[in-house]
Design a protein around this motif. Structure first.
Motif, PDB file in Angstrom:
ATOM      1  N   THR A 126      42.584  34.106  41.057  1.00 13.53           N
ATOM      2  CA  THR A 126      43.294  34.615  39.884  1.00 13.53           C
ATOM      3  C   THR A 126      42.330  35.059  38.785  1.00 13.53           C
ATOM      4  OG1 THR A 126      43.512  32.323  39.248  1.00 13.53           O
ATOM      5  CG2 THR A 126      45.482  33.398  40.133  1.00 13.53           C
ATOM      6  N   LYS A 127      41.124  34.441  38.720  1.00 16.24           N
ATOM      7  CA  LYS A 127      40.177  34.829  37.676  1.00 16.24           C
ATOM      8  C   LYS A 127      39.878  36.327  37.748  1.00 16.24           C
ATOM      9  CE  LYS A 127      37.409  31.313  38.418  1.00 16.24           C
ATOM     10  NZ  LYS A 127      36.184  30.531  38.542  1.00 16.24           N
ATOM     11  N   VAL A 128      39.645  36.814  38.973  1.00 16.34           N
ATOM     12  CA  VAL A 128      39.359  38.236  39.165  1.00 16.34           C
ATOM     13  C   VAL A 128      40.561  39.068  38.701  1.00 16.34           C
ATOM     14  CG1 VAL A 128      38.911  40.013  40.885  1.00 16.34           C
ATOM     15  CG2 VAL A 128      37.801  37.790  41.067  1.00 16.34           C
ATOM     16  N   SER A 129      41.742  38.642  39.125  1.00 21.75           N
ATOM     17  CA  SER A 129      42.939  39.411  38.762  1.00 21.75           C
ATOM     18  C   SER A 129      43.100  39.482  37.254  1.00 21.75           C
ATOM     19  CB  SER A 129      44.183  38.765  39.367  1.00 21.75           C
ATOM     20  OG  SER A 129      43.976  38.477  40.716  1.00 21.75           O
ATOM     21  N   ILE A 130      42.846  38.360  36.577  1.00 22.43           N
ATOM     22  CA  ILE A 130      43.037  38.341  35.120  1.00 22.43           C
ATOM     23  C   ILE A 130      42.053  39.287  34.445  1.00 22.43           C
ATOM     24  CG2 ILE A 130      42.844  36.906  33.047  1.00 22.43           C
ATOM     25  CD1 ILE A 130      43.893  34.568  34.816  1.00 22.43           C
ATOM     26  N   VAL A 131      40.759  39.154  34.815  1.00 23.69           N
ATOM     27  CA  VAL A 131      39.751  40.019  34.181  1.00 23.69           C
ATOM     28  C   VAL A 131      40.072  41.484  34.437  1.00 23.69           C
ATOM     29  CG1 VAL A 131      37.312  40.652  34.150  1.00 23.69           C
ATOM     30  CG2 VAL A 131      37.963  38.248  34.315  1.00 23.69           C
TER      31      VAL A 131
END
Lengths: 455, 177
Positions: free
Chosen positions: A255-260
């Protein structure tokens, strides 16, 4: 010292760039690379880099050597580096393409061509950035358009750092696990940094100045433009710096990638929407009622930009980015960036030719008008054909119809050849009535080499 | 600083809806070295602070009642060197008095490069020592090279609306052929 003069090597950059565009379109029309091979196949990478470095980067660098001094009102620093940069870039590009062809098994040379190419390209880009950055640093404050260019140049740095590390991995020079990891995961950021950062950001910056100048619009800085610059810059920091660093430290997962990426996407979207409102403002408030071809064709490029973004959003929402990345990139590169580039070349080349030829006799003898150097109604159908064929090519990629793509690319190629021929005619003063062509004291410009001396 | 101020009251111009900018700049150009300008206006002329600041003048403003303002622009010692390097005010010539312009032209609404062409056409009509004033749509970066090549003196100012006012003076003697 103040003011700006004609950039000596800009036409040489333009000439090299146009040759690369012809080569890239020829390769696509011949069925080389995607979709016959994969999107990341070496054959596709040959075309992508031919277009992104050979055509678009050389075009924009050539334009920047001319326009950065105009944007900041300072003469270009370290002009002696401009030609070595071009030669280094061309040599680096040649090696890079040979390196990809080696990966594709087309050439068999047991040399780390990609690594050498990467080094020469990095050297070439640094040599090109140096005079531009020094010129901008001379200015007490940077106008908005120059700030976009500065962000673009910073993105260029990120692009070739990532690309250079890939080149070392791919040519087998290094097997360092972090770099291998970077290559496995950061290719999309390299592409976004190049197309979305370096190429788009500088194109937007130059158009913020060039379009109002030729439309006679008020070009006082607007808050929308400043916000557009800020949000695009922040999006690029996320994509060009934060994401690759997350890959390096092994934090780029889930999810970190998706958020950024969602934040970066929202910032970039906001930026291009504001850019669009500014261009619409310039258009509505222009004093010049009759628009010239370069402006109408730029409209086609803007339509392509927003269409490419709409496609991107649709594919992201439906989770089909992997499938449609090729079509979106095609529309972005040929519709938006190349379309804007060709349309502005059709204004810049006659304008600079006029200035070079008639500058010395301005006011002393009657001179032709800049518009006398071109015949817009003769070229306009080819611009229409250009954008139409790019749209069809994009549709062919979406519909997975490789035969149609080749036909569309061949049509685009023909349109480009005609536009280049018209640029050469403008450069040769062919369209000017013979009796008005060369008043005494005027200088005949060379096709793409600088004049022997500056008076 | 014992030289008397030069007084300039632009309130009548402003009350008639006029634009006093060129009058102010003419007055500034005619200041003696070290002399300051005392300006009376119907509002605090903030844009001028920037323009004259770049020419090396320090403003000191006070309200004098009825919404009117008195501003004293005092030249600093480095005014001359600042003037040459400041981006908004550039000149090839020192600020000594030039004759009033023989030709005035407004080239703001022309397509590039027509503003340059018209301006230089005007310059070619000047008799030696005469001056021309032209309004241009923006800072004419390509013009400066031409002026330099032709040995002409000029001084220019960025106007508050983003346009550019340039004053060009034909050389005193005809250049040797």
């Amino acid at each position: 010292m103040l003011g700006a003069s004609i950039s000596r090597w800009t036409m040489a950059y333009f000439a090299a760039a146009l040759l690369c565009l012809l080569a890239g379109l020829t390769a696509i029309a011949a069925g080389f690379g995607y979709p016959q091979t994969g999107l990341r196949a070496p054959e596709t990478l040959v075309i992508v880099h031919l277009v992104a470095i050979g055509w678009l980067s050389l075009l924009i660098l050539g334009a920047l050597f001319q326009f950065v001094p105009v944007l900041v009102g300072k003469p270009l620093r370290d002009q002696a580096l401009v030609l070595p940069a071009l030669l280094s870039l061309l040599a680096g590009l040649g090696l890079l393409l040979a390196g990809f062809l080696r990966l594709a098994g087309v050439v068999e040379i047991e040399l780390p061509l990609l690594a050498w190419g990467g080094v020469l390209l990095a050297a070439g880009f640094l040599t090109a950035i140096w005079p531009l950055a020094r010129t901008m640093l001379d200015a007490p404050t940077l106008p908005l358009s120059a700030r976009f260019v500065a962000t673009g140049l910073a993105s260029l740095g990120g692009t070739f750092l990532l690309g250079g590390s890939f080149a070392f991995v791919l040519s087998g020079v290094t097997a360092t696990s972090t770099l291998v990891e970077l290559h496995a995961n950061a290719v999309p950021y390299h592409a976004l940094a190049g197309f979305g950062g370096w190429l788009s950001c500088t194109a937007i910056g130059v158009s913020y100045r060039l379009l109002p100048m030729f439309m006679l619009s008020p070009d006082t800085e607007r808050a929308t433009g400043r916000v557009a610059w800020l949000s695009l810059s922040m999006a690029l920091v996320l994509v060009v710096a934060v994401m690759p660093l997350m890959v390096l430290v092994g934090a780029a997962a889930g999810t970190k990638v998706s958020i950024v990426l969602a934040v970066a996407g929202a910032l970039a979207l906001g930026s291009v929407v504001l850019y669009g409102t500014d261009i619409a403002f310039f258009y509505r408030n222009r004093k010049r009622r009759k628009t010239e071809l370069n402006l109408r064709a730029a409209g086609g490029a803007l339509v392509a930009l927003y269409a490419a973004i709409a496609l991107f959003i649709a594919a992201a929402v439906r989770g089909t980015l992997d499938v449609h990345a090729g079509a979106i990139t095609y529309l972005f590169a040929f519709g938006w960036l190349s379309g804007l580039g060709l349309s502005q070349l059709y204004k810049i080349v006659p304008f600079l030719t006029w200035l070079e030829c008639y500058g010395p006799v301005m006011g002393r003898r009657p001179t032709p008008r800049v518009q006398d150097l071109v015949v817009e109604r003769r070229v306009e159908p080819w611009f229409v054909l250009y954008f139409a064929s790019v749209a069809i090519g994009t549709g062919a990629l979406l519909a997975e119809a490789p035969g149609l793509l080749r036909a569309a690319a061949a049509t685009t190629l023909i349109a480009v050849i005609i536009i280049i021929a018209e640029l050469i005619l403008a450069r040769r003063l062919h369209n000017v009535a013979p009796e008005a062509r060369l008043p005494e004291g005027a200088r005949v410009p060379r096709l793409f080499l600088p004049a022997a001396s500056n008076r | 600083m014992n030289m008397p101020h030069r007084d300039l009251d632009v309130r009548p111009i402003l009350k008639e809806g006029g634009e006093p900018f060129s009058v102010i700049m003419d007055a500034v150009a005619e200041l003696k070295p070290g002399q300051s300008l005392r300006l009376f206006a119907t509002f605090k002329p903030i844009p001028l602070f920037q323009v004259l600041g770049s020419r090396g003048f320090t403003p000191s403003a006070r309200e004098i009642g009825n919404g009117d303002w008195e501003v004293i622009f005092t030249p600093s010692d480095i005014a001359t060197s600042r003037e040459l390097s400041a981006p908004s005010t550039i000149a090839s010539a020192s600020a000594d008095a030039w004759p009033p312009p023989s030709i005035q032209m407004d080239n703001r609404d022309l397509d590039p490069p027509e503003p340059l062409v018209r301006t230089l056409e005007g310059v070619e009509q000047l008799a030696p020592g005469e001056t021309l004033v032209a309004l241009l749509p923006r800072e004419p970066l390509f013009l400066f090279d031409e002026l330099k090549a032709r040995g002409l003196a000029w001084r220019g100012t960025m106007e508050t609306d983003g346009s550019y006012r340039i004053e060009i003076r034909a050389v005193e003697q005809e250049p040797s052929p």
